[in-house]
Design a protein around this motif. Structure first.
Motif, PDB file in Angstrom:
ATOM      1  N   ALA A 118      -1.821  -6.783  -5.125  1.00  0.00           N
ATOM      2  CA  ALA A 118      -3.168  -6.926  -4.565  1.00  0.00           C
ATOM      3  C   ALA A 118      -4.085  -5.966  -5.305  1.00  0.00           C
ATOM      4  N   GLU A 119      -5.370  -6.175  -5.071  1.00  0.00           N
ATOM      5  CA  GLU A 119      -6.398  -5.363  -5.728  1.00  0.00           C
ATOM      6  C   GLU A 119      -7.284  -4.760  -4.649  1.00  0.00           C
TER       7      GLU A 119
ATOM      8  N   TRP B  93      -1.945   1.926   4.084  1.00  0.00           N
ATOM      9  CA  TRP B  93      -1.769   0.939   5.163  1.00  0.00           C
ATOM     10  C   TRP B  93      -1.443  -0.434   4.566  1.00  0.00           C
ATOM     11  N   SER B  94      -2.151  -0.846   3.515  1.00  0.00           N
ATOM     12  CA  SER B  94      -1.957  -2.204   2.993  1.00  0.00           C
ATOM     13  C   SER B  94      -0.626  -2.341   2.262  1.00  0.00           C
TER      14      SER B  94
ATOM     15  N   ALA C  44       4.189  -4.697  -3.645  1.00  0.00           N
ATOM     16  CA  ALA C  44       4.941  -3.963  -4.669  1.00  0.00           C
ATOM     17  C   ALA C  44       3.993  -3.175  -5.560  1.00  0.00           C
ATOM     18  N   ARG C  45       2.703  -3.560  -5.505  1.00  0.00           N
ATOM     19  CA  ARG C  45       1.751  -2.960  -6.433  1.00  0.00           C
ATOM     20  C   ARG C  45       0.340  -3.224  -5.924  1.00  0.00           C
ATOM     21  N   LEU C  46      -0.447  -2.143  -5.870  1.00  0.00           N
ATOM     22  CA  LEU C  46      -1.863  -2.274  -5.506  1.00  0.00           C
ATOM     23  C   LEU C  46      -2.660  -1.767  -6.701  1.00  0.00           C
ATOM     24  N   GLN C  47      -3.529  -2.604  -7.238  1.00  0.00           N
ATOM     25  CA  GLN C  47      -4.258  -2.197  -8.437  1.00  0.00           C
ATOM     26  C   GLN C  47      -5.726  -1.934  -8.160  1.00  0.00           C
ATOM     27  N   LEU C  48      -6.287  -1.075  -9.000  1.00  0.00           N
ATOM     28  CA  LEU C  48      -7.678  -0.642  -8.849  1.00  0.00           C
ATOM     29  C   LEU C  48      -8.286  -0.613 -10.239  1.00  0.00           C
ATOM     30  N   GLY C  49      -9.284  -1.466 -10.462  1.00  0.00           N
ATOM     31  CA  GLY C  49      -9.925  -1.521 -11.779  1.00  0.00           C
ATOM     32  C   GLY C  49     -11.362  -1.038 -11.679  1.00  0.00           C
TER      33      GLY C  49
END
Ligand SMILES: CC(C)(COP(=O)(O)OP(=O)(O)OC[C@H]1O[C@@H](n2cnc3c(N)ncnc32)[C@H](O)[C@@H]1OP(=O)(O)O)[C@@H](O)C(=O)NCCC(=O)NCCS
Length: 188
Positions: free
Chosen positions: A102-103, A128-129, A136-141
């Motif tokens: 997710a992002e 929390w998310s 498995a992975r939260l991305q932030l651009g």
């Protein structure tokens, strides 16, 4: 979007997420006017994917999409609310087409910046998310020139990954983004 996967509806964090000076709740139609007004800020349209020019209908669509995403389990959107009950920002997590990932995206009203609100909200929502949405992975651009947001990512515990050239189209132009991520083992 990974439409072959059926996710359960997301349930609201209980107690609500929050910290000194703010708390988070899902947006409602009563937020349309303030979201519309705050999204006129050029620094928000420059550095996020919100529509430009930003019309009232876009704020209505934001509230409707948030409700649909909570119901479908595709994402969690919150408004950031001050202790005096004013909306001072938004923060959202959306699943991406790559299953299990997710992002996260966010903005804070100009008057409320520089108080650690974005970095603390990102820290709270990301943890929390990852747990609630089983990520498995939260991305932030961030735009490569968005140094405040890159600092937010670092302060929220995200790990730097690199510069992605021409990653996203914003206001009709391809922009380079600096990317960060948070994965479950970062939280151990
Ligand atoms: C980016 C944004 C969310 C930051 O919100 P905020 O509540 O002020 O963030 P915080 O107070 O948690 O942290 C900001 C940090 O950036 C730093 N900062 C601010 N402007 C900076 C700049 N031009 N260069 C480097 N660092 C900067 C601040 O000093 C602070 O770091 P510090 O605590 O170590 O001093 C806000 O500026 C914003 O909404 N910008 C427009 C929309 C946007 O960029 N959204 C993010 C898209 S990825």
């Amino acid at each position: 979007m990974p439409d072959e996967i059926d996710y359960p509806p997301l349930t609201l964090p209980e107690p609500p997420l929050g910290d000194e000076g703010f708390f988070l709740r899902p947006p409602s139609m009563s937020d349309v006017e303030i979201v519309y007004r705050l999204c006129q800020d050029p620094s928000i349209s420059r550095f996020t994917t919100i529509p430009h020019p930003y019309e009232r209908v876009h704020a209505i669509e934001y509230v409707e999409r948030a409700a649909a995403d909570w119901d479908s389990g595709m994402g969690a959107s919150f408004v950031i609310v001050s202790n005096s009950n004013e909306v001072i920002g938004t923060i959202s997590v959306f699943r991406t087409a790559n299953s299990g990932t997710a992002e996260i995206g966010y903005w804070v009203a100009a008057d409320a910046r520089g108080q650690g609100i974005a970095s603390r909200a990102v820290r709270l929502v990301s943890r929390w998310s990852i747990q609630t949405m089983n990520l498995a992975r939260l991305q932030l651009g961030t735009n490569r020139e968005n140094f405040a947001s890159q600092r937010v990512a670092e302060k929220a515990g995200f790990k730097y990954e690199g510069l992605l050239r021409n990653w996203r189209e914003i206001r009709g132009e391809r922009v380079d983004e600096v990317h960060f991520s948070l994965i479950p083992s970062d939280l151990e």
